[in-house]
Motif scaffolding. Structure first.
Motif, PDB file in Angstrom:
ATOM      1  N   THR A   1       5.249  19.972  -4.358  1.00 39.37           N
ATOM      2  CA  THR A   1       6.182  19.832  -5.221  1.00 39.37           C
ATOM      3  C   THR A   1       7.303  18.953  -4.739  1.00 39.37           C
ATOM      4  OG1 THR A   1       8.324  21.135  -5.688  1.00 39.37           O
ATOM      5  CG2 THR A   1       7.168  20.465  -2.802  1.00 39.37           C
ATOM      6  N   THR A   2       7.946  18.950  -5.862  1.00 42.22           N
ATOM      7  CA  THR A   2       8.980  17.420  -5.341  1.00 42.22           C
ATOM      8  C   THR A   2      10.584  17.771  -5.622  1.00 42.22           C
ATOM      9  OG1 THR A   2       8.782  16.816  -8.494  1.00 42.22           O
ATOM     10  CG2 THR A   2       7.612  15.405  -6.883  1.00 42.22           C
ATOM     11  N   ASP A   3      10.948  19.088  -5.388  1.00 40.47           N
ATOM     12  CA  ASP A   3      11.648  20.056  -5.821  1.00 40.47           C
ATOM     13  C   ASP A   3      12.652  19.906  -4.588  1.00 40.47           C
ATOM     14  OD1 ASP A   3      13.299  22.329  -5.675  1.00 40.47           O
ATOM     15  OD2 ASP A   3      13.035  22.245  -8.022  1.00 40.47           O
TER      16      ASP A   3
ATOM     17  N   SER B   1       7.872  13.489   8.846  1.00 44.73           N
ATOM     18  CA  SER B   1       7.463  12.417   8.313  1.00 44.73           C
ATOM     19  C   SER B   1       6.875  12.022   6.711  1.00 44.73           C
ATOM     20  CB  SER B   1       6.389  11.262   8.874  1.00 44.73           C
ATOM     21  OG  SER B   1       7.015  11.451  10.671  1.00 44.73           O
ATOM     22  N   ALA B   2       6.173  13.210   6.390  1.00 45.34           N
ATOM     23  CA  ALA B   2       6.043  12.819   5.495  1.00 45.34           C
ATOM     24  C   ALA B   2       7.185  12.721   3.808  1.00 45.34           C
ATOM     25  CB  ALA B   2       5.383  13.993   5.022  1.00 45.34           C
ATOM     26  N   LEU B   3       8.257  13.583   4.311  1.00 41.61           N
ATOM     27  CA  LEU B   3       9.640  13.473   3.407  1.00 41.61           C
ATOM     28  C   LEU B   3       9.989  12.494   3.747  1.00 41.61           C
ATOM     29  CD1 LEU B   3      10.533  17.319   4.316  1.00 41.61           C
ATOM     30  CD2 LEU B   3       9.378  16.234   1.940  1.00 41.61           C
TER      31      LEU B   3
ATOM     32  N   GLU C   1      15.349  14.851  -4.449  1.00 40.09           N
ATOM     33  CA  GLU C   1      13.814  14.549  -4.810  1.00 40.09           C
ATOM     34  C   GLU C   1      12.473  13.852  -4.840  1.00 40.09           C
ATOM     35  OE1 GLU C   1      13.792  17.881  -7.801  1.00 40.09           O
ATOM     36  OE2 GLU C   1      15.356  17.840  -6.583  1.00 40.09           O
ATOM     37  N   ALA C   2      11.786  13.987  -4.267  1.00 37.32           N
ATOM     38  CA  ALA C   2      10.608  13.243  -3.778  1.00 37.32           C
ATOM     39  C   ALA C   2      10.080  12.555  -4.790  1.00 37.32           C
ATOM     40  CB  ALA C   2       9.597  14.032  -3.784  1.00 37.32           C
ATOM     41  N   GLU C   3      10.016  10.822  -4.345  1.00 36.54           N
ATOM     42  CA  GLU C   3      10.065  10.406  -5.478  1.00 36.54           C
ATOM     43  C   GLU C   3       8.181  10.593  -5.584  1.00 36.54           C
ATOM     44  OE1 GLU C   3      10.950   6.693  -3.245  1.00 36.54           O
ATOM     45  OE2 GLU C   3      13.281   7.126  -3.456  1.00 36.54           O
ATOM     46  N   VAL C   4       7.451  11.146  -4.163  1.00 30.63           N
ATOM     47  CA  VAL C   4       5.826  11.270  -4.406  1.00 30.63           C
ATOM     48  C   VAL C   4       5.603  12.498  -4.287  1.00 30.63           C
ATOM     49  CG1 VAL C   4       3.931  10.823  -2.734  1.00 30.63           C
ATOM     50  CG2 VAL C   4       5.079   9.106  -3.610  1.00 30.63           C
ATOM     51  N   PRO C   5       5.091  13.417  -5.004  1.00 34.87           N
ATOM     52  CA  PRO C   5       4.506  15.002  -3.867  1.00 34.87           C
ATOM     53  C   PRO C   5       4.487  14.955  -3.515  1.00 34.87           C
ATOM     54  CG  PRO C   5       3.849  14.210  -6.513  1.00 34.87           C
ATOM     55  CD  PRO C   5       4.038  12.709  -5.867  1.00 34.87           C
ATOM     56  N   VAL C   6       4.933  16.101  -2.119  1.00 34.69           N
ATOM     57  CA  VAL C   6       4.361  15.959  -0.830  1.00 34.69           C
ATOM     58  C   VAL C   6       3.272  17.631  -0.861  1.00 34.69           C
ATOM     59  CG1 VAL C   6       5.190  16.789   0.912  1.00 34.69           C
ATOM     60  CG2 VAL C   6       6.428  14.966  -0.172  1.00 34.69           C
ATOM     61  N   ILE C   7       2.427  17.941  -0.085  1.00 38.09           N
ATOM     62  CA  ILE C   7       1.672  19.211   0.244  1.00 38.09           C
ATOM     63  C   ILE C   7       2.924  20.170   0.975  1.00 38.09           C
ATOM     64  CG2 ILE C   7      -0.512  20.272  -0.208  1.00 38.09           C
ATOM     65  CD1 ILE C   7      -0.024  18.395  -2.115  1.00 38.09           C
ATOM     66  N   ALA C   8       3.170  20.967   0.526  1.00 43.88           N
ATOM     67  CA  ALA C   8       3.533  21.190   1.462  1.00 43.88           C
ATOM     68  C   ALA C   8       2.768  22.359   2.985  1.00 43.88           C
ATOM     69  CB  ALA C   8       4.718  22.623   0.850  1.00 43.88           C
ATOM     70  N   ASN C   9       2.845  23.084   4.151  1.00 45.68           N
ATOM     71  CA  ASN C   9       2.531  22.913   5.140  1.00 45.68           C
ATOM     72  C   ASN C   9       2.391  24.566   4.692  1.00 45.68           C
ATOM     73  OD1 ASN C   9       3.021  22.185   8.321  1.00 45.68           O
ATOM     74  ND2 ASN C   9       2.188  20.748   6.278  1.00 45.68           N
TER      75      ASN C   9
ATOM     76  N   VAL D   1       0.913  -0.933   0.108  1.00 45.39           N
ATOM     77  CA  VAL D   1      -0.189   0.210   0.033  1.00 45.39           C
ATOM     78  C   VAL D   1       1.207   1.291   0.147  1.00 45.39           C
ATOM     79  CG1 VAL D   1      -2.037   1.332   1.405  1.00 45.39           C
ATOM     80  CG2 VAL D   1      -2.151  -1.304   0.931  1.00 45.39           C
ATOM     81  N   THR D   2       0.718   2.223  -1.045  1.00 48.91           N
ATOM     82  CA  THR D   2       1.997   2.765  -1.294  1.00 48.91           C
ATOM     83  C   THR D   2       0.668   3.980  -2.124  1.00 48.91           C
ATOM     84  OG1 THR D   2       2.152   2.283  -3.342  1.00 48.91           O
ATOM     85  CG2 THR D   2       3.916   1.461  -1.892  1.00 48.91           C
ATOM     86  N   PRO D   3       1.459   5.751  -1.344  1.00 42.22           N
ATOM     87  CA  PRO D   3       0.900   6.921  -1.744  1.00 42.22           C
ATOM     88  C   PRO D   3       0.277   7.373  -2.685  1.00 42.22           C
ATOM     89  CG  PRO D   3       2.371   7.618  -0.062  1.00 42.22           C
ATOM     90  CD  PRO D   3       2.114   5.949  -0.998  1.00 42.22           C
ATOM     91  N   ASP D   4      -0.545   8.297  -3.719  1.00 41.23           N
ATOM     92  CA  ASP D   4       0.137   9.271  -5.003  1.00 41.23           C
ATOM     93  C   ASP D   4       0.280  10.893  -3.903  1.00 41.23           C
ATOM     94  OD1 ASP D   4      -1.218   7.306  -7.013  1.00 41.23           O
ATOM     95  OD2 ASP D   4      -2.564   7.158  -5.897  1.00 41.23           O
ATOM     96  N   TYR D   5       0.306  11.054  -2.929  1.00 39.37           N
ATOM     97  CA  TYR D   5       0.935  12.377  -2.634  1.00 39.37           C
ATOM     98  C   TYR D   5       0.890  12.214  -1.126  1.00 39.37           C
ATOM     99  CZ  TYR D   5      -1.458  14.384  -6.760  1.00 39.37           C
ATOM    100  OH  TYR D   5      -0.835  14.439  -7.955  1.00 39.37           O
TER     101      TYR D   5
END
Length: 312
Positions: free
Chosen positions: A237-239, A96-98, A223-231, A82-86
């Motif tokens: 972003t994946t940058d 933790s998200a990073l 670089e993020a393998e899965v896009p992260v939504i920033a606080n 089970v893996t995420p899209d974001y």
């Protein structure tokens, strides 16, 4: 096809016993938590499993403990396919998200959040700052009240924009109390002073932000393998360089959590999995979007098995 977001909890979700069943029954979790003890040269596992609560809730302990428990749950989900899209995380949970998105290694994140917690504890003398949850007033109206008090030279601002009508303010204790009174006068349903060790996500945290920037500067970010939504802006972003800069800003910036959930919905997410202790974020998702979404908690072996059963 439905998209999946993993949400990682922030400080306040910690509790004695977190991660214990995974540690006892899952070899890779045991390795991960033992690695945390070794990295920090500190018996973090003992605090996670047994408390006492007053020691566990100290910022410098709560932050690495939550990171460790959350990544233990994440790794077990990943092992089961089970893996995420974001990914997204609330305040501390962004680290933790990073890790989950492959931006930071677990050990580097652990070292940073331990220092982050210490910096936040040290930034403001005890009793000088405060935070308070304001229920039943919308963002624009509450911001008008904080701006009114801040015009007198005191620091107070919106800190956690969690859900409609559920916002945390932060700043100097006297200024927070003035906004509390104004909020009651303007129809707030509830005003709840929070038991916290500092005025997090306010400009009073600038000393902690400055120290954290120096600590983060040499830490490698991928670089993020899965896009992260920033606080700080509720944008994906994946940058790696953008992510590092946003982590620094996050210390004094509001957490735009309602906006984060709304952005994930815009991106097609209909399944939200809270990965780590507690169910605070699950409740906030439901406050933002009541219908058409599935919300799960994955914090121990039993709940993780339920998530796997429903998503695979």
């Amino acid at each position: 096809m439905s998209k999946v977001a993993f949400l990682f909890p922030g400080q306040g979700s910690q509790h004695a016993g977190m991660g214990k069943d995974m540690y006892e029954k899952h070899g890779k979790t045991k390795e991960l938590i033992d690695e945390a003890d070794e990295t920090l040269d500190h018996p973090l596992s003992g605090l996670m499993f047994n408390g006492p609560e007053d020691h566990l809730k100290k910022t410098e302990n709560a932050q690495p403990a939550l990171l460790t428990a959350s990544i233990a749950a994440f790794e077990l989900l990943k092992e089961k396919g089970v893996t995420p899209d974001y990914t997204a995380g609330h305040s501390l949970g962004e680290y933790s998200a990073l890790v989950g998105s492959g931006v930071l290694s677990f050990t580097n994140a652990l070292t940073v959040v331990r220092q982050r917690g210490l910096f936040m504890e040290e930034a403001v003398p005890s009793g000088v700052g405060a935070m308070s949850a304001i229920m039943g007033i919308e963002r624009a109206e509450l911001e008008t009240l904080t701006d009114r008090v801040a015009r007198d030279g005191e620091i107070v601002q919106l800190a956690n924009l969690n859900a409609p009508g559920q916002i945390v303010i932060s700043g100097a204790k006297s200024a927070v109390e003035k906004v509390e009174d104004l909020a009651r006068e303007n129809g707030a349903k509830r005003v709840i002073p929070l038991e916290v060790s500092g005025p997090f996500h306010s400009k009073l945290m600038q000393p902690a932000q400055d120290k954290l920037e120096s600590v983060l500067e040499p830490v490698p970010f991928s670089e993020a393998e899965v896009p992260v939504i920033a606080n700080v802006n509720a944008k994906e972003t994946t940058d790696a360089s953008i992510i590092k800069n946003q982590l620094v800003q996050q210390v004094t910036s509001p957490v735009y959590w309602e906006d984060t959930i709304r952005r994930l919905l815009e991106l097609g997410v209909t399944t939200f999995v809270e990965v780590g202790p507690g169910n605070v974020l699950s409740g906030l998702v439901r406050r933002v979007q009541r219908r058409g979404v599935d919300v799960y908690s994955a914090q121990d072996i039993e709940s993780i098995e339920k998530v796997v059963e429903n998503l695979k």
